[in-house]
Motif scaffolding. Structure first.
Motif, PDB file in Angstrom:
ATOM      1  N   THR A 124      49.609  49.637  34.660  1.00  0.00           N
ATOM      2  CA  THR A 124      49.563  48.680  33.555  1.00  0.00           C
ATOM      3  C   THR A 124      50.218  47.368  33.993  1.00  0.00           C
ATOM      4  O   THR A 124      49.681  46.273  33.758  1.00  0.00           O
ATOM      5  CB  THR A 124      50.312  49.252  32.321  1.00  0.00           C
ATOM      6  OG1 THR A 124      49.770  50.532  32.024  1.00  0.00           O
ATOM      7  CG2 THR A 124      50.208  48.347  31.122  1.00  0.00           C
ATOM      8  N   ALA A 125      51.395  47.498  34.637  1.00  0.00           N
ATOM      9  CA  ALA A 125      52.097  46.304  35.120  1.00  0.00           C
ATOM     10  C   ALA A 125      51.234  45.551  36.125  1.00  0.00           C
ATOM     11  O   ALA A 125      51.107  44.325  36.056  1.00  0.00           O
ATOM     12  CB  ALA A 125      53.417  46.707  35.750  1.00  0.00           C
ATOM     13  N   LEU A 126      50.611  46.302  37.037  1.00  0.00           N
ATOM     14  CA  LEU A 126      49.762  45.650  38.053  1.00  0.00           C
ATOM     15  C   LEU A 126      48.595  44.928  37.385  1.00  0.00           C
ATOM     16  O   LEU A 126      48.212  43.827  37.812  1.00  0.00           O
ATOM     17  CB  LEU A 126      49.240  46.691  39.051  1.00  0.00           C
ATOM     18  CG  LEU A 126      50.175  47.034  40.207  1.00  0.00           C
ATOM     19  CD1 LEU A 126      49.588  48.150  41.050  1.00  0.00           C
ATOM     20  CD2 LEU A 126      50.464  45.818  41.083  1.00  0.00           C
ATOM     21  N   GLY A 127      48.040  45.550  36.356  1.00  0.00           N
ATOM     22  CA  GLY A 127      46.944  44.914  35.615  1.00  0.00           C
ATOM     23  C   GLY A 127      47.390  43.587  35.030  1.00  0.00           C
ATOM     24  O   GLY A 127      46.667  42.582  35.116  1.00  0.00           O
ATOM     25  N   ILE A 128      48.593  43.565  34.468  1.00  0.00           N
ATOM     26  CA  ILE A 128      49.111  42.325  33.865  1.00  0.00           C
ATOM     27  C   ILE A 128      49.432  41.296  34.955  1.00  0.00           C
ATOM     28  O   ILE A 128      49.086  40.122  34.842  1.00  0.00           O
ATOM     29  CB  ILE A 128      50.353  42.634  32.996  1.00  0.00           C
ATOM     30  CG1 ILE A 128      49.928  43.457  31.778  1.00  0.00           C
ATOM     31  CG2 ILE A 128      51.056  41.350  32.557  1.00  0.00           C
ATOM     32  CD1 ILE A 128      51.057  44.076  31.007  1.00  0.00           C
TER      33      ILE A 128
END
Lengths: 97, 183
Positions: B23-27
């Motif tokens: 999720t963090a990488l997506g953001i």
């Protein structure tokens, strides 16, 4: 009241807590000198064990409540020795034959 | 009870930390090319982290509770006696709470930790480019850690497991950046 010197119980219990944990806790009870737990039958989730407790004054109520706390079900009391000394089962002539 | 002695807890930890990091990488990758202020990236990440934490806590608590209740009923049936107030019931309850906590906190930390450089960038301690790079590095390091953690459980080679996890992270980056370029 006479003292209970030996108690043999037929117990069905879950695999957890282990017989080691139960033996340790039973042996810690006042009046208990030693405990033996042997597995008779083992199933997927439960096991049938025989618990032998010896001592100078076994606190029977405490033994039962401890087993109850561990979720173990006492099926039967198979042997009791009470009094001043251990009296073993006397073998009769019929039994010898 | 050891924190990771229960295979269910271990599974929750790995799967949900992975969810959080992804999720963090997506953001991070989603805001890579645009001129998004660091505070916005961090706040978006924080919002997502809280959402997945609550989702994990609630979801795992309800699901685990139902499973353990079923397990307790089965045990009671086998023993022919109720297990209320026993150490068995206590342990089952402990497991429900522990698994819910792991399921909630793992994705929260997994997604929040890589976003910290953006907080530093917002305070002017580091630049935005450095924040982006260090965020990605932190996320990838967590993925490597997860791979090594799993390899330790399975007794496999850590490098291979770490690379498989890493590929997931890099694939996310590639897809998200490609989409950003396209649209």
């Amino acid at each position: 009241m006479a003292r209970i010197l030996r108690l043999v119980l037929d117990v069905v219990k879950l695999l957890e807590p282990s017989i080691i944990e139960i033996a340790e806790k039973l042996a810690e009870l006042p009046g208990v000198d030693g405990v033996n737990i042997g597995v008779i039958e083992i199933d997927k989730k439960v096991e049938n064990v025989r618990i032998t407790i010896e001592g100078q004054d076994i606190p029977v109520e405490k033994v039962f409540s401890l087993l109850d706390k561990f979720g173990a079900a006492v099926h039967s009391i198979d042997e009791v020795i009470a009094g001043k000394r251990l009296v073993e089962h006397a073998i009769t002539l019929e039994e010898e034959v | 009870m050891g924190l990771f002695s229960d295979p269910v807890a271990r599974r929750y930890f790995v799967m949900n930390t992975y969810d959080g990091v992804m999720t963090a990488l997506g953001i991070i990758f989603g805001t890579f090319l645009g001129n998004v202020p660091p505070a916005t990236v961090f706040k978006a990440g924080l919002g997502a982290s809280i959402a997945i934490m609550i989702s994990g806590l609630w979801g795992a608590y309800m699901a685990e509770r139902a499973e353990r209740l079923a397990e307790k009923k089965e045990m009671e049936k086998l023993l022919l006696k109720p297990l209320d107030g026993t150490t068995v019931e206590e342990k089952l309850r402990e497991r429900v709470l522990l698994n819910a906590l792991i399921d909630g906190l793992s994705p929260f930390l997994g997604s929040l930790l890589p976003l910290f450089p953006f907080l530093l960038a917002d305070s002017g301690i580091i630049g935005i480019t450095l924040a982006r790079i260090s965020s990605v590095i932190m996320a990838l390091l967590i993925l490597i850690f997860l791979g090594v953690f799993l390899a330790k459980i399975s007794g496999e080679k850590p490098l291979k497991r770490a690379l498989i996890f890493l590929t997931g992270g890099l694939l996310t980056g590639a897809i998200v950046i490609a989409l950003e370029v396209l649209f």
